[in-house]
Design a protein around this motif. Structure first.
Motif, PDB file in Angstrom:
ATOM      1  N   GLN A 100     -42.759   7.121  34.643  1.00 54.69           N
ATOM      2  CA  GLN A 100     -43.110   8.503  33.863  1.00 54.69           C
ATOM      3  C   GLN A 100     -42.109   8.732  32.831  1.00 54.69           C
ATOM      4  O   GLN A 100     -42.459   9.211  31.772  1.00 54.69           O
ATOM      5  N   GLU A 101     -40.648   8.422  33.128  1.00 56.84           N
ATOM      6  CA  GLU A 101     -39.844   8.534  31.988  1.00 56.84           C
ATOM      7  C   GLU A 101     -40.167   7.745  30.909  1.00 56.84           C
ATOM      8  O   GLU A 101     -39.738   7.812  29.763  1.00 56.84           O
ATOM      9  N   ALA A 102     -40.459   6.378  31.140  1.00 59.62           N
ATOM     10  CA  ALA A 102     -40.864   5.401  30.264  1.00 59.62           C
ATOM     11  C   ALA A 102     -41.660   5.903  29.254  1.00 59.62           C
ATOM     12  O   ALA A 102     -41.950   5.743  27.974  1.00 59.62           O
ATOM     13  N   VAL A 103     -42.786   6.623  29.835  1.00 59.52           N
ATOM     14  CA  VAL A 103     -44.028   7.015  29.089  1.00 59.52           C
ATOM     15  C   VAL A 103     -43.508   8.187  28.210  1.00 59.52           C
ATOM     16  O   VAL A 103     -43.840   8.067  26.836  1.00 59.52           O
ATOM     17  N   ALA A 104     -42.520   9.126  28.620  1.00 61.53           N
ATOM     18  CA  ALA A 104     -42.138  10.094  27.739  1.00 61.53           C
ATOM     19  C   ALA A 104     -41.383   9.560  26.789  1.00 61.53           C
ATOM     20  O   ALA A 104     -41.384  10.170  25.578  1.00 61.53           O
ATOM     21  N   SER A 105     -40.433   8.623  26.904  1.00 56.74           N
ATOM     22  CA  SER A 105     -39.728   7.979  26.032  1.00 56.74           C
ATOM     23  C   SER A 105     -40.774   7.135  24.917  1.00 56.74           C
ATOM     24  O   SER A 105     -40.426   7.166  23.782  1.00 56.74           O
ATOM     25  N   GLY A 106     -41.859   6.672  25.170  1.00 53.56           N
ATOM     26  CA  GLY A 106     -42.767   6.188  24.479  1.00 53.56           C
ATOM     27  C   GLY A 106     -43.314   6.966  23.685  1.00 53.56           C
ATOM     28  O   GLY A 106     -43.560   6.622  22.216  1.00 53.56           O
ATOM     29  N   VAL A 107     -43.766   8.329  24.086  1.00 52.44           N
ATOM     30  CA  VAL A 107     -44.169   9.201  23.214  1.00 52.44           C
ATOM     31  C   VAL A 107     -43.288   9.624  22.107  1.00 52.44           C
ATOM     32  O   VAL A 107     -43.558   9.676  20.936  1.00 52.44           O
ATOM     33  N   ALA A 108     -41.945   9.627  22.751  1.00 51.18           N
ATOM     34  CA  ALA A 108     -40.903  10.330  21.594  1.00 51.18           C
ATOM     35  C   ALA A 108     -40.468   9.176  20.456  1.00 51.18           C
ATOM     36  O   ALA A 108     -40.487   9.402  19.451  1.00 51.18           O
ATOM     37  N   HIS A 109     -40.632   7.915  20.872  1.00 52.04           N
ATOM     38  CA  HIS A 109     -40.412   6.716  19.955  1.00 52.04           C
ATOM     39  C   HIS A 109     -41.370   6.781  18.877  1.00 52.04           C
ATOM     40  O   HIS A 109     -41.306   6.751  17.832  1.00 52.04           O
ATOM     41  N   THR A 110     -42.672   6.650  19.457  1.00 49.10           N
ATOM     42  CA  THR A 110     -44.078   6.633  18.760  1.00 49.10           C
ATOM     43  C   THR A 110     -44.122   7.954  17.856  1.00 49.10           C
ATOM     44  O   THR A 110     -44.446   7.446  16.514  1.00 49.10           O
ATOM     45  N   LEU A 111     -43.797   8.973  18.466  1.00 46.99           N
ATOM     46  CA  LEU A 111     -43.635  10.222  17.357  1.00 46.99           C
ATOM     47  C   LEU A 111     -42.806   9.985  16.175  1.00 46.99           C
ATOM     48  O   LEU A 111     -43.128  10.162  15.225  1.00 46.99           O
ATOM     49  N   SER A 112     -41.594   9.497  16.658  1.00 48.75           N
ATOM     50  CA  SER A 112     -40.454   9.252  15.557  1.00 48.75           C
ATOM     51  C   SER A 112     -40.917   8.130  14.399  1.00 48.75           C
ATOM     52  O   SER A 112     -40.713   8.471  13.470  1.00 48.75           O
ATOM     53  N   LEU A 113     -41.516   7.253  14.830  1.00 45.73           N
ATOM     54  CA  LEU A 113     -42.271   6.109  14.049  1.00 45.73           C
ATOM     55  C   LEU A 113     -43.266   6.842  13.073  1.00 45.73           C
ATOM     56  O   LEU A 113     -43.114   6.598  11.847  1.00 45.73           O
ATOM     57  N   LEU A 114     -44.153   7.559  13.492  1.00 47.01           N
ATOM     58  CA  LEU A 114     -45.241   8.353  13.005  1.00 47.01           C
ATOM     59  C   LEU A 114     -44.480   9.330  12.005  1.00 47.01           C
ATOM     60  O   LEU A 114     -44.985   9.325  10.918  1.00 47.01           O
ATOM     61  N   LEU A 115     -43.532  10.081  12.230  1.00 49.12           N
ATOM     62  CA  LEU A 115     -42.780  11.017  11.434  1.00 49.12           C
ATOM     63  C   LEU A 115     -42.197  10.123  10.167  1.00 49.12           C
ATOM     64  O   LEU A 115     -42.237  10.588   9.220  1.00 49.12           O
ATOM     65  N   ALA A 116     -41.387   8.973  10.569  1.00 51.16           N
ATOM     66  CA  ALA A 116     -40.967   8.191   9.515  1.00 51.16           C
ATOM     67  C   ALA A 116     -42.033   7.605   8.515  1.00 51.16           C
ATOM     68  O   ALA A 116     -41.841   7.754   7.564  1.00 51.16           O
ATOM     69  N   ASP A 117     -43.121   7.287   9.498  1.00 49.24           N
ATOM     70  CA  ASP A 117     -44.238   6.918   8.315  1.00 49.24           C
ATOM     71  C   ASP A 117     -44.758   7.788   7.306  1.00 49.24           C
ATOM     72  O   ASP A 117     -45.064   7.530   6.116  1.00 49.24           O
ATOM     73  N   ALA A 118     -44.631   9.193   7.864  1.00 49.07           N
ATOM     74  CA  ALA A 118     -45.198  10.162   7.121  1.00 49.07           C
ATOM     75  C   ALA A 118     -44.143  10.788   6.007  1.00 49.07           C
ATOM     76  O   ALA A 118     -44.400  11.569   5.244  1.00 49.07           O
TER      77      ALA A 118
END
Length: 178
Positions: A100-118
């Motif tokens: 479950q911690e890995a999922v939350a970390s995955g969300v954070a990292h994916t969000l950071s990638l999407l923010l960077a892409d934006a």
């Protein structure tokens, strides 16, 4: 090379950002897309908290309290938007807490990638005080919730140094069973 591969390869952390930041409305589609990470049992064991304006001052005060410091920390003022990443443990006989911690970390990292892409500058900051009582209280964390840190988000400064990370030899990290 795909656009996604180029975006991931070009990702970097920005320790300094400008005061401009995405709006709440700007964040919504990025958060929705971030929820697409692998999530065994579709538990969605995470939530995000936006900190803006005086919220950041209050965080600085909570950090000082956690650190037994008299002066509020100025760290939260380094960006006009902080996004707290919280893992919310769900009762499950099939999905352990680490997953479950890995999922939350995955969300954070994916969000950071999407923010960077934006076009936004992002850095994920943590600290030993993320699990402290003053920080927990400030974020309104419940008994089965833990703070994983904050994404600091803002504009990319014109004079920002382009980061360089030494490429890895993928052969060292990808193997077959012995």
């Amino acid at each position: 090379m795909s656009n996604l591969l180029a975006a991931v390869e070009g990702r970097r952390s920005y320790s300094r950002v400008t005061d401009v930041a995405p709006t709440h409305a700007d964040l919504l589609p990025l958060v929705a897309a971030s929820a697409r990470v692998a999530d065994h049992g579709a538990l969605r064991p995470w939530r995000l908290i936006e900190l803006r304006g005086d919220d950041r001052v209050r965080l600085g005060e909570a950090i000082a309290k956690a650190e037994h410091d008299e002066k509020p920390s100025h760290k939260p003022l380094r960006a006009s938007l902080l996004i707290a990443v919280v893992v919310c443990e769900k009762k499950s006989s099939k999905v352990p807490l680490w997953e479950q911690e890995a999922v939350a970390s995955g969300v954070a990292h994916t969000l950071s990638l999407l923010l960077a892409d934006a076009g936004w500058g992002v850095i994920w900051r943590t600290g030993h005080y993320t699990r402290s009582k003053p920080i927990r209280k400030l974020h309104g964390l419940k008994k089965k919730e833990q703070l994983l840190g904050w994404l600091y988000v803002g504009g990319i400064p014109e004079n920002a140094k382009t980061g360089y990370r030494k490429p890895i030899d993928a052969e060292e990290f990808l193997s077959r069973l012995p």
